[in-house]
Write an enzyme that holds these catalytic residues in place. Structure first.
Site, PDB file in Angstrom:
ATOM      1  N   GLY A  67       5.203   1.174   7.302  1.00  0.00           N
ATOM      2  CA  GLY A  67       4.072   1.352   8.212  1.00  0.00           C
ATOM      3  C   GLY A  67       3.651   2.786   8.379  1.00  0.00           C
ATOM      4  N   GLY A  68       4.257   3.682   7.581  1.00  0.00           N
ATOM      5  CA  GLY A  68       3.825   5.078   7.624  1.00  0.00           C
ATOM      6  C   GLY A  68       2.332   5.195   7.344  1.00  0.00           C
ATOM      7  N   LYS A  97      13.637   8.440   0.104  1.00  0.00           N
ATOM      8  CA  LYS A  97      13.608   7.307   1.040  1.00  0.00           C
ATOM      9  C   LYS A  97      14.973   6.651   1.181  1.00  0.00           C
ATOM     10  CE  LYS A  97       9.109   7.845   0.778  1.00  0.00           C
ATOM     11  NZ  LYS A  97       8.248   6.794   0.283  1.00  0.00           N
ATOM     12  N   GLU A 109       1.363  -5.957   5.322  1.00  0.00           N
ATOM     13  CA  GLU A 109       2.421  -5.834   4.308  1.00  0.00           C
ATOM     14  C   GLU A 109       3.543  -6.824   4.577  1.00  0.00           C
ATOM     15  OE1 GLU A 109       1.968  -1.161   3.010  1.00  0.00           O
ATOM     16  OE2 GLU A 109       3.276  -1.662   4.676  1.00  0.00           O
ATOM     17  N   THR A 137       3.314   5.101  -3.776  1.00  0.00           N
ATOM     18  CA  THR A 137       4.214   4.612  -4.827  1.00  0.00           C
ATOM     19  C   THR A 137       3.634   3.387  -5.521  1.00  0.00           C
ATOM     20  OG1 THR A 137       5.995   5.351  -3.370  1.00  0.00           O
ATOM     21  CG2 THR A 137       6.641   4.116  -5.323  1.00  0.00           C
ATOM     22  N   SER A 184       0.842  -1.197   0.000  1.00  0.00           N
ATOM     23  CA  SER A 184       0.000   0.000   0.000  1.00  0.00           C
ATOM     24  C   SER A 184       0.879   1.249   0.000  1.00  0.00           C
ATOM     25  CB  SER A 184      -0.916   0.001   1.224  1.00  0.00           C
ATOM     26  OG  SER A 184      -0.167   0.251   2.379  1.00  0.00           O
TER      27      SER A 184
HETATM   28  C1  5RP Z   1       2.243   1.756   4.430  1.00  0.00           C
HETATM   29  C2  5RP Z   1       3.651   1.630   3.972  1.00  0.00           C
HETATM   30  C3  5RP Z   1       4.009   2.272   2.680  1.00  0.00           C
HETATM   31  O1  5RP Z   1       4.541   1.321   1.828  1.00  0.00           O
HETATM   32  C4  5RP Z   1       5.017   3.352   2.971  1.00  0.00           C
HETATM   33  O2  5RP Z   1       4.444   4.242   3.910  1.00  0.00           O
HETATM   34  C5  5RP Z   1       5.408   4.093   1.695  1.00  0.00           C
HETATM   35  O3  5RP Z   1       4.343   4.864   1.265  1.00  0.00           O
HETATM   36  P1  5RP Z   1       4.491   5.846   0.032  1.00  0.00           P
HETATM   37  O4  5RP Z   1       4.680   5.006  -1.189  1.00  0.00           O
HETATM   38  O5  5RP Z   1       3.193   6.620   0.020  1.00  0.00           O
HETATM   39  O6  5RP Z   1       5.664   6.750   0.303  1.00  0.00           O
HETATM   40  O7  5RP Z   1       4.484   1.044   4.606  1.00  0.00           O
HETATM   41  O8  5RP Z   1       2.053   1.169   5.668  1.00  0.00           O
END
Ligand code: 5RP
Length: 286
Positions: free
Chosen positions: A149-150, A175, A157, A80, A77
Site C-alpha cells: 500500500g505504499g 524489502k 491489490e 517492480t 501496481s
Molecule cells: C502499491 C504497493 C506496491 O506493490 C508496493 O508499494 C511496492 O512498490 P514498488 O514495487 O514500487 O517498490 O503495494 O500500493
C-alpha cells in the site's frame, strides 16, 4: 513443489551480472593516498541501478516460474511490477487483470502498461478467478506476511490477490525483512472512509500503540485519495506479535476499509539480490 529457505538462481544471476554495470568508486582519504586508507563504495547511481536490476530479476523469475500460456494473470501496481509486465508482454496469449484500473494517482499504471504491451485486459467481473497474481510489496517478513500500500492501492491489490489460485510476490533485497518494521519505516497503510479517519486513527493508537497519520498528497494539496475515493492512514506501530490478530482487529473498527497487512496470502516471494542472484522464500511449515 514447495521450496524451503533460500534458493539461488545462478543462471539468471549470470545474465544480469554480465549486463549490469556496477560502478565502484574509490574515495581517497583527505590526508593520505595510501591504498589502505582508501574506501571503496558504490555510487548512489549504482545503488539505484542495482535495485532496478534486482527488481527485474525477481519479476522475470516469478513470471518464468509461475505463468503459462493462456492463463489469466492478476497484476498489481508499483515499480517492480513494470518488469513483470515487460516479461508477460513476451507472451501475447495471456489475459491480464489488474487493480487500479482508473487511477490517476497510483504509479505506474498497470493498465496502461498492459495495453502498451498489446496484452489483453480483463476484469474481475469477467474473470473472478485468476490463475496467478503477481505483485510487489513494501516489506516481506520471514513468515511471508507483507506490508503493501505504499503506492496507495492496497484494497484493490488485496482483492486481486485474493481471487488468485496462487499469489506470488516480487521484490528487491531492500524489502526483505525478518520482522515487519525493520526495513519499511513508513508504517502500515490502512484505507479508511474519509469521515472516519479521525476516530479510526485515535482507536488504533489507543488499542495498538504508535500513531496513525493521514497520508498527505505530494504534488497536490490535501490528503491522498484512493481509487475507491477513500483516505489512507499510515500506522507507525511500536510493536506487534501476531499480525493475523492485529489485522483482523483493525478491520473490525468501523470506517476501516482494508489494511495493507497481507497475512497468509503469499505462497512464494522472489527477491532480487545485490549480488545478482534471485532468492526464493516460501512460508514456514507449521
Ligand atoms: C502499491 C504497493 C506496491 O506493490 C508496493 O508499494 C511496492 O512498490 P514498488 O514495487 O514500487 O517498490 O503495494 O500500493
Amino acid at each position: 513443489m514447495k521450496l524451503q529457505g533460500w534458493v539461488s538462481f545462478s543462471n539468471l544471476a549470470a545474465g544480469v551480472l554480465s549486463s549490469a554495470s556496477w560502478r565502484l568508486v574509490a574515495l581517497s582519504s583527505s590526508s593520505s593516498s595510501s591504498s589502505s586508507q582508501k574506501h571503496v563504495c558504490l555510487s548512489r547511481q549504482s545503488v539505484a541501478n542495482m535495485a532496478e536490476e534486482a527488481k527485474k530479476l525477481a519479476a522475470y523469475a516469478a513470471v518464468d516460474n509461475h505463468v503459462q500460456n493462456n492463463q489469466v494473470v492478476g497484476v498489481g501496481s508499483g515499480s517492480t511490477i513494470v518488469y513483470a509486465v515487460d516479461r508477460l508482454g513476451e507472451n501475447p496469449g495471456l489475459l491480464l487483470v489488474t487493480c487500479c484500473p482508473i487511477s490517476g494517482l497510483v504509479l505506474p499504471q498497470a493498465r496502461q502498461l498492459i495495453l502498451q504491451h498489446g496484452l489483453a485486459l480483463s476484469d474481475l467481473d469477467r474473470h473472478p478467478e485468476l490463475d496467478v497474481a503477481i505483485d510487489g510489496a513494501d516489506e516481506v517478513d520471514a513468515d511471508l506476511t507483507l506490508i503493501k500500500g505504499g503506492g496507495g492501492c492496497l484494497t484493490q491489490e488485496k482483492i486481486v490477490a485474493g481471487c488468485a489460485k496462487h499469489f506470488v510476490v516480487i521484490a528487491d533485497y531492500r524489502k526483505d525483512s525478518k520482522a515487519l518494521g525493520q526495513q519499511w519505516k513508513k508504517g502500515v497503510p490502512i484505507e479508511v472512509i474519509p469521515m472516519a479517519y479521525v476516530p479510526v486513527s485515535r482507536t488504533i493508537a489507543k488499542r495498538f500503540g504508535g500513531e496513525a497519520n493521514l497520508r498527505m498528497a505530494v504534488s497536490k494539496a490535501g490528503p491522498v485519495v484512493t481509487d475507491n475515493s477513500n483516505f489512507i492512514l499510515d500506522w507507525k506501530f511500536e510493536h506487534a506479535d501476531n499480525w493475523k490478530e492485529v489485522n483482523t482487529a483493525i478491520k473490525m473498527i468501523p470506517g476501516v476499509v482494508e489494511t495493507g497487512l497481507f497475512v497468509g496470502m503469499a505462497e512464494r516471494a522472489y527477491f532480487g539480490m545485490e549480488d545478482g542472484s534471485v532468492q526464493v522464500r516460501d512460508p514456514p511449515v507449521n
